[in-house]
Enzyme design. Structure first.
Site, PDB file in Angstrom:
ATOM      1  N   GLU A   1       7.698   0.968  10.686  1.00 25.76           N
ATOM      2  CA  GLU A   1       6.433   1.178  10.014  1.00 25.76           C
ATOM      3  C   GLU A   1       5.593   2.172  10.794  1.00 25.76           C
ATOM      4  O   GLU A   1       5.583   2.168  12.024  1.00 25.76           O
ATOM      5  CB  GLU A   1       5.663  -0.151   9.905  1.00 25.76           C
ATOM      6  CG  GLU A   1       6.334  -1.186   9.033  1.00 25.76           C
ATOM      7  CD  GLU A   1       6.246  -0.851   7.560  1.00 25.76           C
ATOM      8  OE1 GLU A   1       5.303  -0.142   7.170  1.00 25.76           O
ATOM      9  OE2 GLU A   1       7.135  -1.285   6.804  1.00 25.76           O
ATOM     10  N   GLY A   2       4.869   3.040  10.057  1.00 25.33           N
ATOM     11  CA  GLY A   2       3.888   3.905  10.705  1.00 25.33           C
ATOM     12  C   GLY A   2       4.400   5.273  11.068  1.00 25.33           C
ATOM     13  O   GLY A   2       5.539   5.444  11.509  1.00 25.33           O
TER      14      GLY A   2
ATOM     15  N   ARG B 166       0.856  -1.197   0.000  1.00 22.39           N
ATOM     16  CA  ARG B 166       0.000   0.000   0.000  1.00 22.39           C
ATOM     17  C   ARG B 166       0.880   1.230   0.000  1.00 22.39           C
ATOM     18  O   ARG B 166       1.732   1.387   0.883  1.00 22.39           O
ATOM     19  CB  ARG B 166      -0.935   0.015   1.217  1.00 22.39           C
ATOM     20  CG  ARG B 166      -2.073   1.048   1.111  1.00 22.39           C
ATOM     21  CD  ARG B 166      -2.863   1.180   2.404  1.00 22.39           C
ATOM     22  NE  ARG B 166      -2.050   1.820   3.429  1.00 22.39           N
ATOM     23  CZ  ARG B 166      -1.838   1.305   4.642  1.00 22.39           C
ATOM     24  NH1 ARG B 166      -2.364   0.152   4.994  1.00 22.39           N
ATOM     25  NH2 ARG B 166      -1.087   1.958   5.513  1.00 22.39           N
TER      26      ARG B 166
ATOM     27  N   ARG C 133      -7.890   7.661   5.118  1.00 19.40           N
ATOM     28  CA  ARG C 133      -7.927   7.875   6.565  1.00 19.40           C
ATOM     29  C   ARG C 133      -7.822   9.363   6.853  1.00 19.40           C
ATOM     30  O   ARG C 133      -7.179  10.106   6.105  1.00 19.40           O
ATOM     31  CB  ARG C 133      -6.784   7.125   7.252  1.00 19.40           C
ATOM     32  CG  ARG C 133      -6.949   5.624   7.244  1.00 19.40           C
ATOM     33  CD  ARG C 133      -5.735   4.923   7.818  1.00 19.40           C
ATOM     34  NE  ARG C 133      -4.570   5.118   6.970  1.00 19.40           N
ATOM     35  CZ  ARG C 133      -3.341   4.733   7.309  1.00 19.40           C
ATOM     36  NH1 ARG C 133      -3.118   4.158   8.471  1.00 19.40           N
ATOM     37  NH2 ARG C 133      -2.330   4.927   6.490  1.00 19.40           N
TER      38      ARG C 133
ATOM     39  N   LYS D 124      12.624   2.562   5.259  1.00 21.25           N
ATOM     40  CA  LYS D 124      12.741   3.992   4.943  1.00 21.25           C
ATOM     41  C   LYS D 124      14.049   4.286   4.217  1.00 21.25           C
ATOM     42  O   LYS D 124      14.108   5.176   3.366  1.00 21.25           O
ATOM     43  CB  LYS D 124      12.651   4.812   6.237  1.00 21.25           C
ATOM     44  CG  LYS D 124      11.371   4.589   7.037  1.00 21.25           C
ATOM     45  CD  LYS D 124      10.146   4.952   6.238  1.00 21.25           C
ATOM     46  CE  LYS D 124       8.874   4.805   7.071  1.00 21.25           C
ATOM     47  NZ  LYS D 124       8.561   3.411   7.413  1.00 21.25           N
TER      48      LYS D 124
ATOM     49  N   GLU E 204       5.002   7.042   2.295  1.00 20.30           N
ATOM     50  CA  GLU E 204       5.749   5.788   2.420  1.00 20.30           C
ATOM     51  C   GLU E 204       5.054   4.717   1.604  1.00 20.30           C
ATOM     52  O   GLU E 204       3.904   4.895   1.164  1.00 20.30           O
ATOM     53  CB  GLU E 204       5.848   5.340   3.881  1.00 20.30           C
ATOM     54  CG  GLU E 204       4.502   5.009   4.511  1.00 20.30           C
ATOM     55  CD  GLU E 204       4.619   4.574   5.964  1.00 20.30           C
ATOM     56  OE1 GLU E 204       5.756   4.450   6.455  1.00 20.30           O
ATOM     57  OE2 GLU E 204       3.568   4.352   6.589  1.00 20.30           O
TER      58      GLU E 204
ATOM     59  N   ASN F  82       4.172   0.631   2.115  1.00 19.58           N
ATOM     60  CA  ASN F  82       4.151  -0.472   3.071  1.00 19.58           C
ATOM     61  C   ASN F  82       4.189  -1.784   2.298  1.00 19.58           C
ATOM     62  O   ASN F  82       3.276  -2.074   1.517  1.00 19.58           O
ATOM     63  CB  ASN F  82       2.876  -0.422   3.915  1.00 19.58           C
ATOM     64  CG  ASN F  82       2.717   0.897   4.643  1.00 19.58           C
ATOM     65  OD1 ASN F  82       3.294   1.106   5.697  1.00 19.58           O
ATOM     66  ND2 ASN F  82       1.937   1.804   4.064  1.00 19.58           N
TER      67      ASN F  82
ATOM     68  N   SER G 270      -2.788  -3.016   5.864  1.00 17.14           N
ATOM     69  CA  SER G 270      -4.071  -3.375   6.474  1.00 17.14           C
ATOM     70  C   SER G 270      -5.209  -2.444   6.070  1.00 17.14           C
ATOM     71  O   SER G 270      -5.040  -1.496   5.319  1.00 17.14           O
ATOM     72  CB  SER G 270      -3.929  -3.374   7.993  1.00 17.14           C
ATOM     73  OG  SER G 270      -3.542  -2.095   8.452  1.00 17.14           O
TER      74      SER G 270
ATOM     75  N   LYS H  21      12.679  10.280  10.209  1.00 16.65           N
ATOM     76  CA  LYS H  21      11.973   9.005  10.139  1.00 16.65           C
ATOM     77  C   LYS H  21      12.917   7.850  10.465  1.00 16.65           C
ATOM     78  O   LYS H  21      13.940   7.670   9.791  1.00 16.65           O
ATOM     79  CB  LYS H  21      11.378   8.806   8.738  1.00 16.65           C
ATOM     80  CG  LYS H  21      10.490   9.951   8.287  1.00 16.65           C
ATOM     81  CD  LYS H  21       9.875   9.701   6.923  1.00 16.65           C
ATOM     82  CE  LYS H  21       8.680   8.797   7.032  1.00 16.65           C
ATOM     83  NZ  LYS H  21       7.916   8.741   5.755  1.00 16.65           N
TER      84      LYS H  21
END
Length: 495
Positions: free
Chosen positions: A389-390, A145, A471, A326, A164, A166, A171, A385
Site C-alpha cells: 500500500e502507498g 478509496r 492531497r 497491485k 490505485e 485501497n 484513511s 510498483k
C-alpha cells in the site's frame, strides 16, 4: 490590495490544452505580508476545527498535538474530472465486490505473486483456509478509496487516471471533512467571501459511519460492538476518532484493540461469534493490517485468521483485501476482464476503463520480457510498483532501471508490476507543515474518492460514494505519487 481570484472559467493556452490556475494569482502569492497573515489565520483555524495529528516527538500521546499538514489555499480541480471520479466510484464498488467472490480469478491472478512475496502469500493462505472451512458471515462491508491524478496527455488534454484502489484502511475521511472549514476561513480572511461560499463540503466520514452503522444493525445484536483494529503507534488517531465519534453519536459502542490483543484475549464461541475482552464483535474494522510490519510474528497472523473465521462482519474481509493488491489491479487492465464482471452494466465498465493507465505484468515469459526491455530503455516512462500500500514504495527512473536489472532474469520480478507514469498538472501553493517554514511550491494534487457498500446474500444493499480526499505535495517529492512523500490535506476548488 489583496489581488483578485482568477475567473472560474478555465483559461486556455490552446484549444486542446487546459491549464490549472492557482486560486490566488501571482500578485497575491508573492505578497509576503498577506501570505504570513493568511498562514497564521489558517493554522489557528486548523487547530480550532480539529484538523490534528500527534507530534513526531510524542506519537503515542495526545498530550502534545499539532495541526495536520495542509495547503494554504484550496487547489483547482476540473469540475468535469471531479464529477467523473465521483460517478465511477459506485462502479468500482460493484467491481471490487464481484471480484472478491471469484476465488478462481484471485487464485490465478495471484499465483505467481504468492510464490515470491511472503506477505501476499500469508494473506492468501488465510483466504484459502477460510474458503476450506466455509465463510461464517455472508454479510460484507466494503470501505475503499480510489486514488487519481490529473494526467497531462501528449495532446495536452487533462484526464482522470487511477493510481490505485485501497480496499483496506482507507484513511483521512475524518480530517478531510474538516479541511473545507479552514479554506473557507482563509478566503473570508482574504476578503473573498463569494469564493469561500463555493468551497465544497465533504461529508465523507458521515457516509462511512452510515455504512458501519448499517452493518452493525444487520449483525442483529444490540449489545455487540464495533472493533477498530489499530496500530500500536498512530499519529493519525484523530482521523480515526472522527469516525468513532460518529458511531458513538448513533449509540454504537466502539472499542480499539491492537492485533496482539485479539490473539491474547479474543475467542470464538460454538457459533463462531467473536468475543474480545468479553465484548461480542459485530463489525471488525481494519485501520491496520495492510503491510508486513503489521504482522510481526505468527501471533499476528493467527489473530487475523481468528477474525476471518468469525461471524463478525469484516471491513474488509480477506478476499476484498486481496482485490486491492497491485497484481489484481494489473490483471483488471487486461482486455475484457472488467467487462466480464459487469456484463449487464457496459457503461459501468466503460467508465472504469476510461480511468486506467497502462498496467503490465512482468512475470517470467515473453510478455514480461518485452515489457521489462521497454522499461530498461525508457525508465522515465514507467513506475515499478510492489505489492504494498502507498506510493512511498514505488520506484522510478534510474533506481527502476537498476532494480529491474538485478532481478529481470529471475522469479522475484513477479512481486512487482509496471505502470505507465502519469504526468500530472501542477499548481502553485503554500504547504503548511508544523515546525517547517512555508514556501511557495509547485505542487501536484491527488484526488481520492471514498466508496461504501454492503453485500448481503450476494446482493448489494448499499452502494454509495460518500465523499472525497484531496492531497497535495511539492513536485520536489512527487515521484512516488502524493503518498510517497509528505503529502498535505487539501480541498478541491472546482473550475
Amino acid at each position: 490590495m489583496h489581488g483578485r481570484l482568477p475567473s472560474l472559467i478555465v483559461p486556455r493556452k490552446a484549444e486542446s490544452e487546459v491549464l490549472l490556475p492557482p486560486v490566488a494569482d501571482d500578485e497575491v502569492l508573492h505578497n509576503n505580508s498577506l501570505i504570513q497573515q493568511l498562514i497564521m489565520a489558517a493554522k489557528d483555524a486548523a487547530l480550532l476545527h480539529g484538523v490534528l495529528m500527534r507530534t513526531k516527538e510524542e506519537p503515542s500521546s495526545s498530550e502534545a498535538t499539532s495541526y495536520a499538514p495542509f495547503s494554504l489555499f484550496p487547489s483547482p480541480v476540473p469540475k468535469k474530472l471531479f464529477t467523473q471520479a465521483c460517478e465511477v466510484q459506485q462502479d468500482f464498488n460493484m467491481l471490487v465486490d464481484r471480484i472478491s467472490q471469484d476465488s478462481e480469478f484471485l487464485t490465478k491472478a495471484l499465483a505467481s505473486t504468492v510464490e515470491v512475496d511472503d506477505f501476499t502469500a500469508g494473506l492468501f493462505s488465510i483466504y484459502k483456509e477460510v474458503l476450506k472451512e466455509g465463510i461464517a458471515q455472508p454479510i460484507v462491508l466494503g470501505i475503499n478509496r480510489s486514488d487519481y491524478m490529473f494526467d497531462r496527455g501528449l495532446d495536452h488534454n487533462v484526464s482522470l487516471k487511477q493510481i490505485e484502489i485501497n480496499t483496506i484502511a482507507a484513511s483521512y475521511a475524518g480530517l478531510a471533512e474538516r479541511v473545507p472549514d479552514i479554506h473557507r476561513h482563509v478566503l473570508n480572511f482574504w476578503g473573498k467571501s463569494d469564493e469561500a461560499a463555493k468551497v465544497l463540503s465533504n461529508p465523507a466520514v458521515k457516509g462511512i459511519a452510515e455504512g458501519i452503522a448499517k452493518a452493525w444493525q444487520l449483525y442483529g445484536s444490540p449489545s455487540a460492538v464495533v472493533l477498530f483494529l489499530v496500530e500500536k503507534v498512530s499519529r493519525n488517531i484523530f482521523d480515526q476518532r472522527c469516525l468513532e465519534m460518529e458511531l458513538w453519536n448513533k449509540n454504537i459502542r466502539v472499542i480499539r484493540r491492537q492485533t496482539v490483543d485479539i490473539h491474547e484475549r479474543g475467542s470464538l464461541d460454538d457459533d463462531k461469534k467473536l468475543f474480545v475482552d468479553g465484548y461480542e464483535i459485530a463489525v471488525a474494522y481494519f485501520r491496520t493490517g495492510y503491510s508486513p510490519e503489521d504482522y510481526q510474528n505468527e501471533n499476528c497472523w493467527q489473530a487475523r485468521l481468528l477474525i476471518e473465521r468469525s461471524k463478525a462482519i469484516k471491513c474488509p474481509d480477506i478476499a476484498t483485501h486481496l482485490v486491492g493488491t497491485k497484481k489484481v489491479q494489473q490483471e483488471l487492465a487486461r482486455s475484457g476482464v472488467v467487462e466480464k464482471y459487469l456484463t449487464e452494466c457496459p457503461k459501468s465498465a466503460q467508465r472504469i476503463r476510461a480511468t486506467f493507465v497502462g498496467l503490465y505484468s512482468i512475470d517470467e515469459g515473453p510478455e514480461g520480457d518485452e515489457v521489462i526491455t521497454k522499461a530498461l530503455e525508457d525508465p522515465e516512462s514507467f513506475v515499478l510498483k510492489p505489492q504494498r500500500e502507498g506510493g512511498g514504495n514505488n520506484i522510478f527512473g534510474e533506481e527502476l532501471r537498476q532494480l529491474l536489472g538485478t532481478f529481470k532474469d529471475g522469479p522475484k520480478r513477479s512481486a512487482y508490476i509496471l505502470m505507465d507514469r502519469i504526468k500530472p498538472q501542477t499548481v502553485k501553493n503554500y504547504l503548511l507543515h508544523p515546525g517547517t517554514p512555508s514556501k511557495l511550491s509547485d505542487c501536484v494534487v491527488e484526488l481520492g474518492v471514498f466508496g461504501v457498500y454492503i453485500r448481503k446474500c450476494r446482493k448489494l444493499i448499499m452502494n454509495e460514494s460518500p465523499g472525497h480526499l484531496l492531497r497535495t505535495k511539492s513536485t520536489e517529492f512527487a515521484d512516488g505519487g502524493v503518498s510517497a512523500g509528505v503529502a498535505v490535506l487539501d480541498t478541491p476548488y472546482l473550475i
